[in-house]
Write an enzyme that holds these catalytic residues in place. Structure first.
Site, PDB file in Angstrom:
ATOM      1  N   ASP A   1      92.370 -31.989 -53.264  1.00 15.72           N
ATOM      2  CA  ASP A   1      91.745 -33.238 -52.842  1.00 15.72           C
ATOM      3  C   ASP A   1      92.069 -34.304 -53.891  1.00 15.72           C
ATOM      4  O   ASP A   1      92.507 -34.000 -55.004  1.00 15.72           O
ATOM      5  CB  ASP A   1      90.236 -33.011 -52.729  1.00 15.72           C
ATOM      6  CG  ASP A   1      89.459 -34.280 -52.471  1.00 15.72           C
ATOM      7  OD1 ASP A   1      89.801 -35.000 -51.513  1.00 15.72           O
ATOM      8  OD2 ASP A   1      88.522 -34.564 -53.246  1.00 15.72           O
ATOM      9  N   LEU A   2      91.832 -35.572 -53.542  1.00 20.42           N
ATOM     10  CA  LEU A   2      92.086 -36.669 -54.475  1.00 20.42           C
ATOM     11  C   LEU A   2      90.796 -37.202 -55.093  1.00 20.42           C
ATOM     12  O   LEU A   2      90.455 -36.897 -56.221  1.00 20.42           O
ATOM     13  CB  LEU A   2      92.846 -37.792 -53.768  1.00 20.42           C
ATOM     14  CG  LEU A   2      94.276 -37.467 -53.316  1.00 20.42           C
ATOM     15  CD1 LEU A   2      94.890 -38.654 -52.588  1.00 20.42           C
ATOM     16  CD2 LEU A   2      95.141 -37.063 -54.497  1.00 20.42           C
TER      17      LEU A   2
ATOM     18  N   THR B   1      93.450 -34.718 -48.186  1.00 22.44           N
ATOM     19  CA  THR B   1      92.535 -35.824 -48.460  1.00 22.44           C
ATOM     20  C   THR B   1      91.973 -36.430 -47.178  1.00 22.44           C
ATOM     21  O   THR B   1      92.524 -36.250 -46.092  1.00 22.44           O
ATOM     22  CB  THR B   1      93.277 -36.917 -49.266  1.00 22.44           C
ATOM     23  OG1 THR B   1      92.399 -38.007 -49.528  1.00 22.44           O
ATOM     24  CG2 THR B   1      94.491 -37.439 -48.507  1.00 22.44           C
TER      25      THR B   1
ATOM     26  N   ASP C   1      85.747 -31.531 -54.105  1.00 16.99           N
ATOM     27  CA  ASP C   1      84.422 -31.906 -54.609  1.00 16.99           C
ATOM     28  C   ASP C   1      83.461 -32.380 -53.529  1.00 16.99           C
ATOM     29  O   ASP C   1      82.274 -32.544 -53.791  1.00 16.99           O
ATOM     30  CB  ASP C   1      84.563 -33.035 -55.637  1.00 16.99           C
ATOM     31  CG  ASP C   1      84.873 -34.362 -54.977  1.00 16.99           C
ATOM     32  OD1 ASP C   1      84.060 -35.302 -55.105  1.00 16.99           O
ATOM     33  OD2 ASP C   1      85.910 -34.467 -54.297  1.00 16.99           O
TER      34      ASP C   1
ATOM     35  N   LYS D   1      90.114 -30.281 -42.960  1.00 15.91           N
ATOM     36  CA  LYS D   1      91.145 -29.906 -43.924  1.00 15.91           C
ATOM     37  C   LYS D   1      91.534 -28.438 -43.734  1.00 15.91           C
ATOM     38  O   LYS D   1      92.705 -28.074 -43.858  1.00 15.91           O
ATOM     39  CB  LYS D   1      90.651 -30.158 -45.346  1.00 15.91           C
ATOM     40  CG  LYS D   1      90.458 -31.632 -45.682  1.00 15.91           C
ATOM     41  CD  LYS D   1      89.967 -31.828 -47.105  1.00 15.91           C
ATOM     42  CE  LYS D   1      89.827 -33.305 -47.456  1.00 15.91           C
ATOM     43  NZ  LYS D   1      89.399 -33.525 -48.852  1.00 15.91           N
TER      44      LYS D   1
END
Length: 292
Positions: free
Chosen positions: A11-12, A60, A242, A217
């Site tokens: 993830d970003l 993302t 997160d 995702k």
């Protein structure tokens, strides 16, 4: 575990990109947070993984116009998953996309016609359709698209929310509302439409976005495994995340890392834990567990 991992999907925002970056960029006289900022420690850790033959990918919730530059900067090896799984890109091509039903888009059209000051966008592959109404969120989109992606296929069009749309010629992957601009009765109408439609909606402090039901995702990773990356398995993949939109992929992969300050359920589900994004948590974990 060290010798098992062959694929990394990260993830970003909140994972390898801080919500409070140190740098900014200027576009058309206005200054914006540089949410392309990845720490030197993280970039170095990713490069060292790649040197060992481990492939790196991005997964993302962002629109691709806010990802493409970063994808090239990190020199990722794997397809890039965007919009929480609704579109997957590889080498500047769309290799898979999930499209919202025309009946749902018709319902959106009828609602927004009654609220002409609302700001929203329709994500459609390389093109984004925006209302002309002011929105700080979408102003940021335009800045990222034009400042970082001058050589891309991205295009932006204006959509009139006071008329009936030509729905038969629209393939919409995501509907995104700036809820600061949406009156409460409109939000209620949207909630009612979502409840009876084949969609998933996520609402945050300033936004509401909607994608096809069942898309996540994790579903994107499963589709990639089946159709494009047949050697990628839950057993040889590690995911970093997160947020609440990372929960499904935490459940899919055998190996997962979450950070201090993450969504509580995401943190609880992760197999491993590390420091926050502002303390280079992912880089620290990689160095300790995969590069040792």
């Amino acid at each position: 575990m060290k010798n098992k991992i062959k694929y990394v999907y990260s993830d970003l925002d909140g994972t390898i990109v801080s919500w409070n970056p140190k740098n900014q960029f200027t576009h058309q006289g206005k200054t914006y947070k540089n949410l392309h900022e990845v720490s030197h420690a993280t970039v170095t850790a990713f490069k060292q993984l790649q040197a060992q033959g481990i492939k790196i990918g991005i997964v993302t919730g962002r629109d691709y116009c806010r990802v493409r530059w970063l994808e090239k900067y990190l020199n990722t090896d794997l397809p890039t998953i965007t919009l929480d799984g609704a579109i997957i890109y590889f080498r500047d091509e769309i290799i898979r996309q999930e499209v919202l039903d025309k009946e749902f888009i018709h319902g959106i059209n009828q609602i927004v016609k009654r609220y002409p000051t609302a700001a929203f966008k329709l994500n459609m592959g390389w093109g984004n359709y925006y209302t002309c109404n002011p929105s700080l969120i979408f102003e940021g989109d335009h800045a990222y698209r034009e400042h970082f992606n001058a050589d891309s296929k991205f295009y932006r069009k204006e959509i009139d929310n006071t008329v009936d749309w030509d729905i038969n010629n629209m393939k919409v992957n995501q509907v995104y509302f700036d809820t600061f601009t949406c009156p409460e009765p409109m939000i209620q109408e949207l909630d009612n439409l979502v409840e009876k439609s084949d969609v998933t909606a996520k609402s945050y402090r300033h936004s509401l976005y909607i994608i096809k039901k069942g898309v996540s995702k994790a579903s994107a990773l499963q589709n990639l495994q089946r159709d494009f990356l047949v050697e990628m398995k839950p057993a040889n993949t590690i995911v970093f995340g997160d947020g609440d939109n990372d929960i499904e992929m935490m459940q899919w992969a055998d190996h997962s890392v979450s950070l201090t300050g993450s969504d509580p359920e995401c943190y609880k589900l992760a197999k491993y834990h590390t420091d926050s994004v502002d303390d280079d948590g992912i880089a620290k974990w990689i160095n300790k567990n995969l590069l040792c």
